[in-house]
Design a protein around this motif. Structure first.
Motif, mmCIF file in Angstrom:
data_model
loop_
_atom_site.group_PDB
_atom_site.id
_atom_site.type_symbol
_atom_site.label_atom_id
_atom_site.label_comp_id
_atom_site.label_asym_id
_atom_site.label_seq_id
_atom_site.Cartn_x
_atom_site.Cartn_y
_atom_site.Cartn_z
ATOM 1 N N ASN A 1 31.601 5.189 91.107
ATOM 2 C CA ASN A 1 32.380 4.497 92.132
ATOM 3 C C ASN A 1 33.279 5.454 92.908
ATOM 4 O O ASN A 1 34.267 5.033 93.510
ATOM 5 C CB ASN A 1 33.219 3.401 91.482
ATOM 6 C CG ASN A 1 32.384 2.233 91.059
ATOM 7 O OD1 ASN A 1 32.005 1.401 91.869
ATOM 8 N ND2 ASN A 1 32.042 2.182 89.767
ATOM 9 N N HIS A 2 32.920 6.738 92.905
ATOM 10 C CA HIS A 2 33.739 7.741 93.599
ATOM 11 C C HIS A 2 33.887 7.377 95.067
ATOM 12 O O HIS A 2 32.930 6.999 95.733
ATOM 13 C CB HIS A 2 33.107 9.125 93.463
ATOM 14 C CG HIS A 2 33.865 10.164 94.207
ATOM 15 N ND1 HIS A 2 35.086 10.639 93.779
ATOM 16 C CD2 HIS A 2 33.589 10.806 95.357
ATOM 17 C CE1 HIS A 2 35.524 11.530 94.644
ATOM 18 N NE2 HIS A 2 34.627 11.655 95.613
ATOM 19 N N ASN A 3 35.097 7.509 95.540
ATOM 20 C CA ASN A 3 35.405 7.188 96.925
ATOM 21 C C ASN A 3 36.474 8.173 97.381
ATOM 22 O O ASN A 3 37.475 8.356 96.684
ATOM 23 C CB ASN A 3 35.921 5.750 97.010
ATOM 24 C CG ASN A 3 35.960 5.219 98.417
ATOM 25 O OD1 ASN A 3 35.674 5.940 99.373
ATOM 26 N ND2 ASN A 3 36.334 3.966 98.552
ATOM 27 N N PRO A 4 36.301 8.820 98.537
ATOM 28 C CA PRO A 4 37.327 9.757 99.012
ATOM 29 C C PRO A 4 38.700 9.075 99.067
ATOM 30 O O PRO A 4 38.833 7.947 99.500
ATOM 31 C CB PRO A 4 36.849 10.129 100.421
ATOM 32 C CG PRO A 4 35.380 9.879 100.389
ATOM 33 C CD PRO A 4 35.188 8.704 99.466
ATOM 34 N N GLY A 5 39.680 9.759 98.580
ATOM 35 C CA GLY A 5 41.033 9.213 98.583
ATOM 36 C C GLY A 5 41.386 8.426 97.337
ATOM 37 O O GLY A 5 42.546 8.107 97.110
ATOM 38 N N PHE A 6 40.387 8.084 96.531
ATOM 39 C CA PHE A 6 40.626 7.334 95.293
ATOM 40 C C PHE A 6 40.942 8.314 94.182
ATOM 41 O O PHE A 6 40.195 9.262 93.949
ATOM 42 C CB PHE A 6 39.394 6.497 94.939
ATOM 43 C CG PHE A 6 39.493 5.789 93.616
ATOM 44 C CD1 PHE A 6 40.244 4.628 93.500
ATOM 45 C CD2 PHE A 6 38.850 6.278 92.490
ATOM 46 C CE1 PHE A 6 40.337 3.960 92.284
ATOM 47 C CE2 PHE A 6 38.935 5.627 91.274
ATOM 48 C CZ PHE A 6 39.689 4.462 91.173
ATOM 49 N N THR A 7 42.044 8.116 93.528
ATOM 50 C CA THR A 7 42.405 8.957 92.393
ATOM 51 C C THR A 7 42.554 8.084 91.154
ATOM 52 O O THR A 7 42.803 6.882 91.257
ATOM 53 C CB THR A 7 43.717 9.720 92.644
ATOM 54 O OG1 THR A 7 44.770 8.779 92.851
ATOM 55 C CG2 THR A 7 43.599 10.647 93.844
ATOM 56 N N SER A 8 42.411 8.712 90.013
ATOM 57 C CA SER A 8 42.555 7.973 88.767
ATOM 58 C C SER A 8 43.084 8.910 87.694
ATOM 59 O O SER A 8 43.048 10.130 87.838
ATOM 60 C CB SER A 8 41.214 7.388 88.322
ATOM 61 O OG SER A 8 40.294 8.439 88.063
ATOM 62 N N GLU A 9 43.589 8.325 86.656
ATOM 63 C CA GLU A 9 44.019 9.071 85.486
ATOM 64 C C GLU A 9 43.667 8.243 84.265
ATOM 65 O O GLU A 9 43.616 7.011 84.333
ATOM 66 C CB GLU A 9 45.519 9.356 85.523
ATOM 67 C CG GLU A 9 46.373 8.101 85.542
ATOM 68 C CD GLU A 9 47.855 8.384 85.681
ATOM 69 O OE1 GLU A 9 48.338 9.429 85.213
ATOM 70 O OE2 GLU A 9 48.548 7.540 86.281
ATOM 71 N N ILE A 10 43.379 8.915 83.181
ATOM 72 C CA ILE A 10 43.048 8.210 81.944
ATOM 73 C C ILE A 10 44.103 8.563 80.914
ATOM 74 O O ILE A 10 44.304 9.744 80.595
ATOM 75 C CB ILE A 10 41.637 8.581 81.449
ATOM 76 C CG1 ILE A 10 40.601 8.170 82.499
ATOM 77 C CG2 ILE A 10 41.359 7.915 80.098
ATOM 78 C CD1 ILE A 10 39.189 8.596 82.173
ATOM 79 N N ILE A 11 44.770 7.546 80.431
ATOM 80 C CA ILE A 11 45.821 7.700 79.429
ATOM 81 C C ILE A 11 45.386 6.930 78.194
ATOM 82 O O ILE A 11 45.057 5.748 78.284
ATOM 83 C CB ILE A 11 47.163 7.152 79.944
ATOM 84 C CG1 ILE A 11 47.584 7.881 81.213
ATOM 85 C CG2 ILE A 11 48.235 7.250 78.851
ATOM 86 C CD1 ILE A 11 48.755 7.240 81.933
ATOM 87 N N ILE B 1 36.052 -4.773 90.270
ATOM 88 C CA ILE B 1 37.516 -4.693 90.166
ATOM 89 C C ILE B 1 38.081 -3.978 91.391
ATOM 90 O O ILE B 1 39.062 -4.434 92.001
ATOM 91 C CB ILE B 1 37.929 -3.975 88.866
ATOM 92 C CG1 ILE B 1 37.595 -4.861 87.669
ATOM 93 C CG2 ILE B 1 39.415 -3.615 88.889
ATOM 94 C CD1 ILE B 1 37.680 -4.162 86.328
ATOM 95 N N LEU B 2 37.462 -2.880 91.780
ATOM 96 C CA LEU B 2 37.931 -2.144 92.957
ATOM 97 C C LEU B 2 37.798 -2.979 94.223
ATOM 98 O O LEU B 2 38.660 -2.921 95.105
ATOM 99 C CB LEU B 2 37.171 -0.824 93.085
ATOM 100 C CG LEU B 2 37.427 0.187 91.974
ATOM 101 C CD1 LEU B 2 36.492 1.380 92.114
ATOM 102 C CD2 LEU B 2 38.885 0.615 91.944
#
Length: 114
Positions: free
Chosen positions: A16-26, A88-89
């Motif tokens: 689901n990569h999209n320019p400007g989309f960032t994520s972090e996994i905690i 969800i996105l």
């Protein structure tokens, strides 16, 4: 279990990569005894520790460390699919949702569904 969960998250994020989309996994280590913290770090996740065994406290500990605008909580024994993340996105982008849930399907060891 945590390794499969994290793998599914990375696969879903990549799909689901999209320019400007960032994520972090905690990953919140809530007194695990199965090496969760070590395995999560090895998989590239940030690990925080919550000493009191309570799901709400664990989730709050992770949320307190999060930098993002939206939060998604996934239990270590769950698998995220690219399709579910896509949905969800989409709900987030529509701007009409403040939260969502998902339906879980359990597969037993023989491949049947209940």
């Amino acid at each position: 279990m945590i390794v499969r969960c994290l793998e599914s998250i990375y696969i879903s994020l990549d799909a689901n990569h999209n320019p400007g989309f960032t994520s972090e996994i905690i990953v919140v280590d809530n007194n695990s005894t199965d090496g969760t913290a070590h395995l999560a770090r090895a998989a590239g996740a940030r690990v925080v520790f919550e000493p009191i065994n309570q799901i709400g406290r664990a989730r709050n500990a992770g949320a307190a460390e999060a930098q993002g605008e939206w939060l998604m909580f996934i239990d270590a024994d769950s698998i995220l699919s690219p399709g579910l993340l896509s949905e969800i996105l989409r709900l987030i982008e529509d701007g009409n949702s403040v939260g969502c849930g998902s339906t879980c399907v359990w597969k037993d060891c023989r491949g049947g569904r209940t």
